[in-house]
Motif scaffolding. Sequence first.
Motif, PDB file in Angstrom:
ATOM      1  N   PRO A 226     -11.291  15.446  -7.913  1.00  0.00           N
ATOM      2  CA  PRO A 226     -10.582  14.435  -7.162  1.00  0.00           C
ATOM      3  C   PRO A 226     -11.578  13.403  -6.800  1.00  0.00           C
ATOM      4  N   ALA A 227     -11.480  12.081  -6.851  1.00  0.00           N
ATOM      5  CA  ALA A 227     -12.246  11.056  -6.138  1.00  0.00           C
ATOM      6  C   ALA A 227     -11.481  10.601  -5.105  1.00  0.00           C
ATOM      7  N   LYS A 228     -12.343  10.356  -3.997  1.00  0.00           N
ATOM      8  CA  LYS A 228     -11.820   9.983  -2.829  1.00  0.00           C
ATOM      9  C   LYS A 228     -11.460   8.428  -2.903  1.00  0.00           C
ATOM     10  N   LEU A 229     -10.494   7.737  -2.370  1.00  0.00           N
ATOM     11  CA  LEU A 229     -10.215   6.300  -2.328  1.00  0.00           C
ATOM     12  C   LEU A 229     -10.810   5.659  -1.354  1.00  0.00           C
ATOM     13  N   ASN A 230     -11.251   4.466  -1.345  1.00  0.00           N
ATOM     14  CA  ASN A 230     -11.878   3.800  -0.552  1.00  0.00           C
ATOM     15  C   ASN A 230     -11.361   3.602   0.925  1.00  0.00           C
ATOM     16  N   ASP A 231     -12.080   3.000   1.796  1.00  0.00           N
ATOM     17  CA  ASP A 231     -11.595   2.987   3.250  1.00  0.00           C
ATOM     18  C   ASP A 231     -10.617   1.925   3.395  1.00  0.00           C
ATOM     19  N   ASN A 232     -10.462   1.166   2.418  1.00  0.00           N
ATOM     20  CA  ASN A 232      -9.123   0.210   2.717  1.00  0.00           C
ATOM     21  C   ASN A 232      -7.821   0.837   2.625  1.00  0.00           C
ATOM     22  N   GLY A 247      -1.029   0.661 -12.933  1.00  0.00           N
ATOM     23  CA  GLY A 247      -2.060   1.297 -12.201  1.00  0.00           C
ATOM     24  C   GLY A 247      -2.745   0.198 -11.304  1.00  0.00           C
ATOM     25  N   SER A 248      -2.082  -0.970 -10.933  1.00  0.00           N
ATOM     26  CA  SER A 248      -2.690  -1.864 -10.320  1.00  0.00           C
ATOM     27  C   SER A 248      -2.341  -1.889  -8.865  1.00  0.00           C
ATOM     28  N   ILE A 249      -1.325  -1.080  -8.330  1.00  0.00           N
ATOM     29  CA  ILE A 249      -1.137  -1.035  -7.105  1.00  0.00           C
ATOM     30  C   ILE A 249      -0.854   0.600  -6.612  1.00  0.00           C
ATOM     31  N   ILE A 250      -1.407   0.945  -5.444  1.00  0.00           N
ATOM     32  CA  ILE A 250      -0.994   2.224  -4.745  1.00  0.00           C
ATOM     33  C   ILE A 250      -0.053   2.050  -3.777  1.00  0.00           C
ATOM     34  N   PHE A 251       0.965   2.624  -3.560  1.00  0.00           N
ATOM     35  CA  PHE A 251       1.849   2.856  -2.342  1.00  0.00           C
ATOM     36  C   PHE A 251       1.328   4.223  -1.823  1.00  0.00           C
ATOM     37  N   PHE A 252       1.196   4.081  -0.436  1.00  0.00           N
ATOM     38  CA  PHE A 252       0.924   5.365   0.114  1.00  0.00           C
ATOM     39  C   PHE A 252       1.350   5.392   1.781  1.00  0.00           C
ATOM     40  N   ALA A 253       1.442   6.510   2.299  1.00  0.00           N
ATOM     41  CA  ALA A 253       1.832   6.547   3.674  1.00  0.00           C
ATOM     42  C   ALA A 253       0.636   7.009   4.598  1.00  0.00           C
ATOM     43  N   SER A 254       0.556   6.091   5.625  1.00  0.00           N
ATOM     44  CA  SER A 254      -0.601   6.084   6.509  1.00  0.00           C
ATOM     45  C   SER A 254      -0.019   6.026   8.121  1.00  0.00           C
ATOM     46  N   LYS A 255      -0.814   6.755   9.071  1.00  0.00           N
ATOM     47  CA  LYS A 255      -0.624   6.407  10.532  1.00  0.00           C
ATOM     48  C   LYS A 255      -1.864   5.797  10.977  1.00  0.00           C
ATOM     49  N   ARG A 256      -1.820   4.339  11.075  1.00  0.00           N
ATOM     50  CA  ARG A 256      -2.883   3.694  11.476  1.00  0.00           C
ATOM     51  C   ARG A 256      -2.484   2.484  12.393  1.00  0.00           C
ATOM     52  N   ASP A 257      -3.495   1.740  13.024  1.00  0.00           N
ATOM     53  CA  ASP A 257      -3.247   0.889  13.877  1.00  0.00           C
ATOM     54  C   ASP A 257      -2.536  -0.369  12.837  1.00  0.00           C
ATOM     55  N   MET A 267       0.727  -0.529   1.063  1.00  0.00           N
ATOM     56  CA  MET A 267       0.415  -0.907  -0.443  1.00  0.00           C
ATOM     57  C   MET A 267      -0.886  -1.544  -0.522  1.00  0.00           C
ATOM     58  N   ALA A 268      -1.683  -1.196  -1.527  1.00  0.00           N
ATOM     59  CA  ALA A 268      -2.994  -1.956  -1.846  1.00  0.00           C
ATOM     60  C   ALA A 268      -3.035  -2.333  -3.137  1.00  0.00           C
ATOM     61  N   ARG A 269      -3.773  -3.347  -3.464  1.00  0.00           N
ATOM     62  CA  ARG A 269      -3.791  -3.966  -4.973  1.00  0.00           C
ATOM     63  C   ARG A 269      -5.355  -3.563  -5.536  1.00  0.00           C
ATOM     64  N   LYS A 270      -5.522  -3.179  -6.684  1.00  0.00           N
ATOM     65  CA  LYS A 270      -6.868  -2.957  -7.405  1.00  0.00           C
ATOM     66  C   LYS A 270      -7.124  -4.120  -7.777  1.00  0.00           C
ATOM     67  N   LEU A 271      -8.642  -4.489  -7.236  1.00  0.00           N
ATOM     68  CA  LEU A 271      -9.365  -5.721  -7.532  1.00  0.00           C
ATOM     69  C   LEU A 271     -10.018  -5.617  -8.786  1.00  0.00           C
ATOM     70  N   PRO A 272     -10.288  -6.789  -9.281  1.00  0.00           N
ATOM     71  CA  PRO A 272     -11.236  -6.715 -10.619  1.00  0.00           C
ATOM     72  C   PRO A 272     -12.344  -5.745 -10.484  1.00  0.00           C
ATOM     73  N   TRP A 276      -9.925  -0.995  -4.458  1.00  0.00           N
ATOM     74  CA  TRP A 276      -8.601  -1.367  -3.750  1.00  0.00           C
ATOM     75  C   TRP A 276      -8.997  -2.280  -2.526  1.00  0.00           C
ATOM     76  N   ALA A 277      -8.049  -3.456  -2.552  1.00  0.00           N
ATOM     77  CA  ALA A 277      -8.054  -4.335  -1.661  1.00  0.00           C
ATOM     78  C   ALA A 277      -7.434  -3.628  -0.405  1.00  0.00           C
ATOM     79  N   MET A 278      -7.472  -4.722   0.672  1.00  0.00           N
ATOM     80  CA  MET A 278      -7.065  -4.632   2.064  1.00  0.00           C
ATOM     81  C   MET A 278      -5.879  -4.155   1.935  1.00  0.00           C
ATOM     82  N   ALA A 279      -5.181  -3.082   2.622  1.00  0.00           N
ATOM     83  CA  ALA A 279      -3.859  -2.524   2.381  1.00  0.00           C
ATOM     84  C   ALA A 279      -2.465  -3.648   3.544  1.00  0.00           C
ATOM     85  N   GLN A 280      -1.621  -3.432   2.770  1.00  0.00           N
ATOM     86  CA  GLN A 280      -0.690  -4.459   3.386  1.00  0.00           C
ATOM     87  C   GLN A 280       0.598  -3.513   3.915  1.00  0.00           C
ATOM     88  N   ASN A 281       1.174  -3.808   5.225  1.00  0.00           N
ATOM     89  CA  ASN A 281       2.139  -3.081   5.590  1.00  0.00           C
ATOM     90  C   ASN A 281       3.678  -3.475   5.093  1.00  0.00           C
TER      91      ASN A 281
END
Length: 302
Positions: A226-232, A247-257, A267-272, A276-281
Amino acid sequence: MALATYKVLYVKDPKNVDYNYRLAVSYLNTNVNKKEAVKYLEFVTKQPKQEPDSWFYLGEAYRFAGRFDDAIKAYQTSETKNPGKEEVAKAEHAIEYCNNAKALMKFPLKVTFENLGKEVNSEYPDYYPFVVSDEQALVFTSRRKGNIGAATVEVDGYYSSDIWRTTALNGTWQKSKNVGPMVNGNYDEQCVGLSCDGNWMTVYIDNIDNAGDIYFSQYNRSFAKPAKLNDNVNRAFETSGSMSPDGSIIFFASKRDGGQGGLDLWMARKLPTGNWAMAQNLTMINTPYNEDFPFMAPDGKT
């Protein structure tokens, strides 16, 4: 373990309010038979002195017994007996559960349940099942004896979790197998997402240094390390994730500010670049409560 102990104490002194209360709470915290808590809590709530949350727990016991109107009355009583802001909010949320259940039960669905059998299941917890779109492969998490890194039983009586896989042959699930040491190690590994084609698995690894992070493991005859996803994505406490079919979007669950409370879906989109780009609520979906385990269907829309 607590349940067994309080059963013995209750037999010795069935009028003991504390034993009745603790026995009931033990039932509510197991999957044995939660509605067994009703008779003990009915006794407790008739006593002049009781724990402040006794009425709330009685509501819980009634709810698990399918007695929704009785549950609502118990929750309402708990609000008067225990009027703290958090306690009232918790009771109101539980009343929502009951009203939803009453509405849904007016339109029952005819379903059947079939155990997958001893070739897949074990005497230990087997959970978080994910099946690919053609229903020919199943990946799940198990806390069974023989897991990698499970030399001793943990404090809750089970072994550390590993990820397992099975395939179907002529409609019958074959003997499940551990996915191996490339994924499973000395920590708790859990499958918390699987792509529709089964080529990508989302893995939650629970260890002291990186608790609350998710990883991707690619499948090619076997699952890779397994490869860890980036900080976004892995910014705070993340529990599960699902990739879109392309494979262009990841939807995930997170408890964050920046969330709406508890676990939220993001959700976060994969950049060229492949990052992974900045996540959106996902504001239209989330609530002040917990949202978890998002899954994107094969149509890429649902």
